[in-house]
Design a protein around this motif. Structure first.
Motif, PDB file in Angstrom:
ATOM      1  N   UNK A 408       0.820  -1.217   0.000  1.00  0.00           N
ATOM      2  CA  UNK A 408       0.000   0.000   0.000  1.00  0.00           C
ATOM      3  C   UNK A 408       0.850   1.262   0.000  1.00  0.00           C
ATOM      4  N   UNK A 409       1.959   1.252   0.784  1.00  0.00           N
ATOM      5  CA  UNK A 409       2.805   2.454   0.861  1.00  0.00           C
ATOM      6  C   UNK A 409       3.842   2.496  -0.255  1.00  0.00           C
ATOM      7  N   UNK A 410       3.755   1.576  -1.201  1.00  0.00           N
ATOM      8  CA  UNK A 410       4.755   1.493  -2.260  1.00  0.00           C
ATOM      9  C   UNK A 410       5.698   0.329  -2.011  1.00  0.00           C
ATOM     10  N   UNK A 411       6.036  -0.382  -3.043  1.00  0.00           N
ATOM     11  CA  UNK A 411       6.901  -1.529  -2.906  1.00  0.00           C
ATOM     12  C   UNK A 411       6.143  -2.827  -3.167  1.00  0.00           C
ATOM     13  N   UNK A 412       6.663  -3.903  -2.617  1.00  0.00           N
ATOM     14  CA  UNK A 412       6.109  -5.231  -2.900  1.00  0.00           C
ATOM     15  C   UNK A 412       6.032  -6.051  -1.618  1.00  0.00           C
ATOM     16  N   UNK A 413       4.990  -6.890  -1.545  1.00  0.00           N
ATOM     17  CA  UNK A 413       4.835  -7.842  -0.444  1.00  0.00           C
ATOM     18  C   UNK A 413       4.853  -9.249  -1.042  1.00  0.00           C
ATOM     19  N   UNK A 414       5.753 -10.076  -0.554  1.00  0.00           N
ATOM     20  CA  UNK A 414       5.830 -11.478  -0.995  1.00  0.00           C
ATOM     21  C   UNK A 414       5.500 -12.349   0.203  1.00  0.00           C
ATOM     22  N   UNK A 415       4.576 -13.278  -0.012  1.00  0.00           N
ATOM     23  CA  UNK A 415       4.121 -14.141   1.092  1.00  0.00           C
ATOM     24  C   UNK A 415       4.324 -15.606   0.712  1.00  0.00           C
ATOM     25  N   UNK A 416       5.027 -16.340   1.568  1.00  0.00           N
ATOM     26  CA  UNK A 416       5.227 -17.778   1.399  1.00  0.00           C
ATOM     27  C   UNK A 416       4.390 -18.506   2.441  1.00  0.00           C
ATOM     28  N   UNK A 417       3.611 -19.484   1.987  1.00  0.00           N
ATOM     29  CA  UNK A 417       2.747 -20.257   2.887  1.00  0.00           C
ATOM     30  C   UNK A 417       3.123 -21.731   2.766  1.00  0.00           C
TER      31      UNK A 417
END
Length: 421
Positions: A408-417
Motif C-alpha cells: 500500500x505504501x509502495x513496494x512489494x509484499x511477498x508471502x510464502x505459505x
C-alpha cells in the motif's frame, strides 16, 4: 434348466463382463507401456472369443443338438485358442525376467509342444481317436483325448518350473501371481482330460489376466511416479542453479578495496561471503526440505555482504519469532535478493526490507516486504521469473504457495505459505 447349465451360464457371463472390462482398461490405461498393453489386449481378446464361443456351444449343446456341424467348428476354434491362452504365461515370464524370447529355452520347448498339439488337433478333424461329433450327442471324447490335452498340461507345468528357476529375476508380486495361477491351471487342464471343464479353465486364465493387469498397472504407476519425482528433483536443482547469485565479482572487488581501507571489515565480509557461498552450494546440492534457521542464516549472510557495499542504502529488519519449520532450500534468500537487486537497480533512494514469520492454524508463513519501486510489467519479467521459480519448488517439494502483491505504501509484499504437516 440343470445345475450344470446354470453354472455354465453364470461363469461365462461373469467372465464375459470381466474380460470386456479388461480389454477396455488395457487399451486405454496410460499406466501401461506398449508391450504390456499389446500383451493384455491380446490375452483378454482371445479369452473373450473363447468365452463367447463356449457360451454359444453350451446353448447348442443344451438347446439345439441338431446343429452339430456348428458345434464341430466352435470346438475346433476353442481348442486352437486354448494353446495361446496357456502359452502366454510363459511369454510373460520370459519378458518379466528381461530375457530375449528368441533365445529362451523355455520358449523353444513351448514352441515344440505347440507344434505337437496343433498336429494332433488337425489330425483330430480326420479321425475319431481324439474326439468326435455325433448329431445325437454332439462332442464325444475319444480314447486318446487325454493325449491331445497333454501338451497344454506340459506347457503349464514347464512354465511353473521356469518360475521357480527364475524366481530371483522376477518381481515379488509377479512371482506370487505365477505361483497362485499355474498350479490351478495345470489341475484344470488335467481334469479337462477326463471331464468337461473348459469353463473353469477359462475362469483360471481370466483371473490370471485380471491379476496381471492389476500388478502391471501398479508397477508401471509406481515407476511413473518414481520417474516424475526424479524429474521434479532434477527440475528443482536446475531452478536452484538458475538462481545462483551474480554479485560474486562485485563482492570480491569490495573485499579487495576494504583490505586497505578497513581490514577488520574486510575480514568480516570475507567470513559472511564464505558463509553465504557454503550455504548456497549446500542448498544447491540438497533435494530435501531444510530447517528455516538454515535459510535464515543464509539470508543474513547474503545481506551482510550486500550491506558492506550499500551500508547507507540498505536497511533490513527481522521479526522471526517462529522458526520451527522446514522449507525448500533457496526460498527466502532469493526472495530477499530479488528485492535488493530490484530496488537498487531502479532507484538510488534507500530501500527498507522486513522479514516476518508467523504460524497460523493451518500453515507457516513468511512475509517479505520492501518499499522499493514495486514490480511492474516493464520489468521484463525478471522478478516474476525468479518468484515463479520459487513458487514451483514450493509446490513440488512441500505443497507450499507463494504470492506477491503491491504494498500500500509502495513496494512489494511477498508471502510464502507452507502447510502444517
Amino acid at each position: 434348466m440343470t445345475w450344470y447349465e446354470i453354472l455354465a451360464y453364470t461363469v461365462s457371463g461373469a467372465l464375459f463382463m470381466l474380460t470386456s472390462i479388461g480389454i477396455g482398461f488395457s487399451f486405454y490405461s496410460p499406466a501401461l507401456d506398449k508391450w504390456h498393453r499389446r500383451y493384455l489386449v491380446t490375452l483378454f481378446s482371445i479369452q473373450l472369443v473363447c468365452i463367447t464361443l463356449a457360451f454359444i456351444d453350451a446353448i447348442i449343446f443344451f438347446r439345439s443338438p441338431t446343429l452339430f456341424v456348428l458345434d464341430r467348428v466352435i470346438n475346433f476354434i476353442v481348442f486352437f485358442l486354448m494353446l495361446p491362452l496357456v502359452s502366454m504365461a510363459a511369454v510373460f515370464l520370459v519378458h518379466s525376467c528381461g530375457e530375449d524370447w528368441r533365445k529362451s529355452p523355455l520358449i523353444r520347448i513351448v514352441f515344440g509342444l505347440s507344434i505337437v498339439y496343433l498336429a494332433m488337433l488337425i489330425t483330430a478333424e480326420f479321425t475319431d481317436v481324439f474326439y468326435q461329433h455325433k448329431d445325437e450327442e454332439l462332442f464325444i471324447r475319444g480314447p486318446l483325448f487325454p493325449l491331445l490335452v497333454a501338451p497344454l498340461v506340459a506347457i503349464a507345468l514347464l512354465t511353473f518350473v521356469g518360475v521357480i528357476v527364475k524366481r530371483k529375476k522376477l518381481p515379488r508380486e509377479y512371482y506370487s501371481a505365477f505361483l497362485a495361477f499355474l498350479p490351478p491351471l495345470a489341475v484344470a487342464l488335467f481334469v479337462h482330460m477326463f471331464v468337461l471343464f473348459e469353463f473353469f479353465l477359462f475362469l483360471a486364465v481370466g483371473l490370471w489376466a485380471i491379476v496381471i493387469l492389476a500388478l502391471v498397472v501398479q508397477k508401471n504407476t509406481d515407476e511413473h511416479l518414481r520417474q516424475q519425482k526424479e524429474i521434479m528433483n532434477q527440475h528443482a536443482s536446475i531452478l536452484m542453479l538458475q538462481m545462483r547469485p551474480h554479485f560474486i565479482y562485485n563482492t570480491m572487488t569490495s573485499i579487495y578495496y576494504l583490505c586497505d581501507q578497513d581490514p577488520a571489515k574486510a575480514k568480516q565480509v570475507t567470513v559472511d561471503f564464505t558463509t553465504y557461498l557454503r550455504k548456497n552450494f549446500t542448498a544447491i546440492a540438497s533435494d530435501t526440505l531444510i530447517p528455516f534457521t538454515d535459510e535464515l542464516e543464509h539470508t543474513r549472510a547474503y545481506l551482510s555482504v550486500e550491506q558492506a557495499q550499500f551500508e547507507d542504502s540498505l536497511f533490513v529488519t527481522f521479526d522471526t519469532p517462529h522458526t520451527l519449520f522446514r522449507l525448500p532450500p533457496l526460498t527466502l534468500q532469493p526472495i530477499v535478493e530479488n528485492a535488493v537487486k530490484h530496488g537498487m537497480r531502479e532507484t538510488n533512494a534507500p530501500i527498507h526490507i522486513s522479514v516476518t514469520t508467523r504460524k497460523t492454524d493451518k500453515a507457516n508463513e513468511i512475509i517479505v516486504e520492501d518499499d522499493g519501486p514495486g514490480i511492474t510489467p516493464s520489468d521484463n519479467n525478471e522478478p516474476h521469473i525468479a518468484l515463479e521459480n520459487i513458487r514451483q519448488r514450493l509446490e513440488m517439494m512441500c505443497k507450499g504457495t507463494l504470492s506477491f502483491s503491491p504494498r500500500e505504501e509502495g513496494g512489494t509484499v511477498v508471502k510464502v505459505t507452507i502447510p502444517l504437516t
